[in-house]
Design a protein around this motif. Structure first.
Motif, PDB file in Angstrom:
ATOM      1  N   HIS A 229       1.912  54.621  21.845  1.00 55.92           N
ATOM      2  CA  HIS A 229       1.637  55.465  23.004  1.00 55.92           C
ATOM      3  C   HIS A 229       2.031  54.752  24.294  1.00 55.92           C
ATOM      4  CE1 HIS A 229      -0.366  58.408  25.475  1.00 55.92           C
ATOM      5  NE2 HIS A 229      -1.384  57.621  25.800  1.00 55.92           N
ATOM      6  N   LEU A 230       1.636  53.497  24.411  1.00 53.64           N
ATOM      7  CA  LEU A 230       1.973  52.726  25.607  1.00 53.64           C
ATOM      8  C   LEU A 230       3.489  52.582  25.745  1.00 53.64           C
ATOM      9  CD1 LEU A 230       1.209  51.008  28.034  1.00 53.64           C
ATOM     10  CD2 LEU A 230       0.912  49.050  26.494  1.00 53.64           C
TER      11      LEU A 230
ATOM     12  N   VAL B 261      -4.699  50.362  16.419  1.00 54.31           N
ATOM     13  CA  VAL B 261      -3.966  49.611  17.440  1.00 54.31           C
ATOM     14  C   VAL B 261      -2.503  50.039  17.498  1.00 54.31           C
ATOM     15  CG1 VAL B 261      -3.091  47.308  18.033  1.00 54.31           C
ATOM     16  CG2 VAL B 261      -5.494  47.606  17.437  1.00 54.31           C
ATOM     17  N   ASP B 262      -1.886  50.269  16.326  1.00 55.09           N
ATOM     18  CA  ASP B 262      -0.465  50.625  16.327  1.00 55.09           C
ATOM     19  C   ASP B 262      -0.205  51.954  17.025  1.00 55.09           C
ATOM     20  OD1 ASP B 262      -1.661  51.769  13.819  1.00 55.09           O
ATOM     21  OD2 ASP B 262       0.342  52.633  13.644  1.00 55.09           O
ATOM     22  N   VAL B 263      -1.166  52.880  16.945  1.00 48.73           N
ATOM     23  CA  VAL B 263      -1.014  54.166  17.637  1.00 48.73           C
ATOM     24  C   VAL B 263      -1.063  53.958  19.149  1.00 48.73           C
ATOM     25  CG1 VAL B 263      -2.177  56.356  18.137  1.00 48.73           C
ATOM     26  CG2 VAL B 263      -1.850  55.636  15.775  1.00 48.73           C
TER      27      VAL B 263
ATOM     28  N   PHE C 290      -2.157  60.570  23.432  1.00 44.57           N
ATOM     29  CA  PHE C 290      -1.682  61.954  23.512  1.00 44.57           C
ATOM     30  C   PHE C 290      -0.178  62.108  23.324  1.00 44.57           C
ATOM     31  CE2 PHE C 290      -1.997  60.583  28.027  1.00 44.57           C
ATOM     32  CZ  PHE C 290      -0.688  60.764  28.431  1.00 44.57           C
ATOM     33  N   SER C 291       0.592  61.026  23.422  1.00 42.72           N
ATOM     34  CA  SER C 291       2.041  61.131  23.197  1.00 42.72           C
ATOM     35  C   SER C 291       2.419  60.853  21.743  1.00 42.72           C
ATOM     36  CB  SER C 291       2.801  60.153  24.106  1.00 42.72           C
ATOM     37  OG  SER C 291       2.646  58.811  23.660  1.00 42.72           O
ATOM     38  N   VAL C 292       1.420  60.516  20.918  1.00 46.23           N
ATOM     39  CA  VAL C 292       1.671  60.163  19.515  1.00 46.23           C
ATOM     40  C   VAL C 292       0.998  61.133  18.554  1.00 46.23           C
ATOM     41  CG1 VAL C 292       1.374  58.380  17.736  1.00 46.23           C
ATOM     42  CG2 VAL C 292       1.875  57.720  20.104  1.00 46.23           C
ATOM     43  N   LEU C 293      -0.276  61.411  18.798  1.00 44.07           N
ATOM     44  CA  LEU C 293      -1.051  62.260  17.885  1.00 44.07           C
ATOM     45  C   LEU C 293      -1.410  63.583  18.556  1.00 44.07           C
ATOM     46  CD1 LEU C 293      -3.586  59.650  16.427  1.00 44.07           C
ATOM     47  CD2 LEU C 293      -1.498  60.521  15.354  1.00 44.07           C
ATOM     48  N   PRO C 294      -1.474  64.662  17.778  1.00 48.85           N
ATOM     49  CA  PRO C 294      -1.943  65.926  18.339  1.00 48.85           C
ATOM     50  C   PRO C 294      -3.437  65.856  18.622  1.00 48.85           C
ATOM     51  CG  PRO C 294      -1.604  66.145  15.973  1.00 48.85           C
ATOM     52  CD  PRO C 294      -1.092  64.787  16.355  1.00 48.85           C
TER      53      PRO C 294
END
Length: 202
Positions: free
Chosen positions: A142-143, A136-138, A108-112
């Motif tokens: 995010h982490l 995995v990169d997303v 949720f901090s990377v993709l809408p």
């Protein structure tokens, strides 16, 4: 398709063929365009979902066509601040740029996120390009966002006192990320593994 195309034309009308950037501040024209496209997209998706009209409006071929058009209203993450606070701004994106609500804890901090109240039946997700299994990169981005935004660990651990992801608790989010990485550990680059081990055990 015509209604979706009209919203797409509106959303890209002030961006030189690209969608207006929700991060642009002080530009009243951009803000007005985003708001109008956002509202029109919301009304369209709410109407289609109402009384389960989706099957009557959508088929696989049409889904693939509209997946590339800007008409989906979202709250787009634009930054992460201390305490795990994610800043969002209204935006209009393509279906194939969204993450399914069910998998939101993983990104949720990377993709809408595609709001559940606007989402079509899940059997259309693949044709529409809605992400149900984030790369995995997303998840790693995010982490990192949450760790850095939460204070970066240390002997006192993460300080997530400004957490604003109301739909995803801190516990559920980190458990979900942990289980995902456990299942995909072989896909995590070696330098990322070392960085994670150092960060999470410091």
């Amino acid at each position: 398709l015509r209604v979706v195309t009209d919203i797409d034309k509106l959303a890209t009308s002030v961006g030189g063929g690209r969608v207006a950037n929700p991060g642009t501040e002080g530009d009243e024209e951009v803000s007005a365009v985003i708001k109008e496209a956002f509202d029109r997209g919301s009304r369209l998706l709410e109407y289609v979902k109402q009384d389960d009209r989706t099957a009557g409006f959508l088929d696989t071929d049409l889904a693939r066509k509209i997946s590339k058009l800007y008409f989906v209203p979202v709250q787009k993450p634009v930054s992460v601040e201390g305490g795990g606070y994610v800043e969002y701004r209204p935006a209009v994106v393509r279906m194939n740029q969204t993450l399914s609500f069910q998998q939101g804890a993983l990104g949720f901090s990377v993709l809408p996120l595609l709001e559940e109240m606007l989402a079509p039946p899940q059997y259309f997700f693949s044709s529409l390009g809605i992400c149900t299994a984030p790369p995995v990169d997303v998840v790693l981005r995010h982490l990192r966002n949450l760790i850095q935004g939460g204070g970066g660990g240390g002997k006192n651990g993460l300080l997530l006192d400004r957490w604003n992801a109301d739909r995803y608790s801190v516990k559920d989010t980190f458990v979900g990320i942990y289980l995902f990485l456990q299942d995909h550990w072989k896909e995590v680059p070696m330098h990322e593994r070392e960085a994670l081990q150092t960060t999470l055990h410091c």
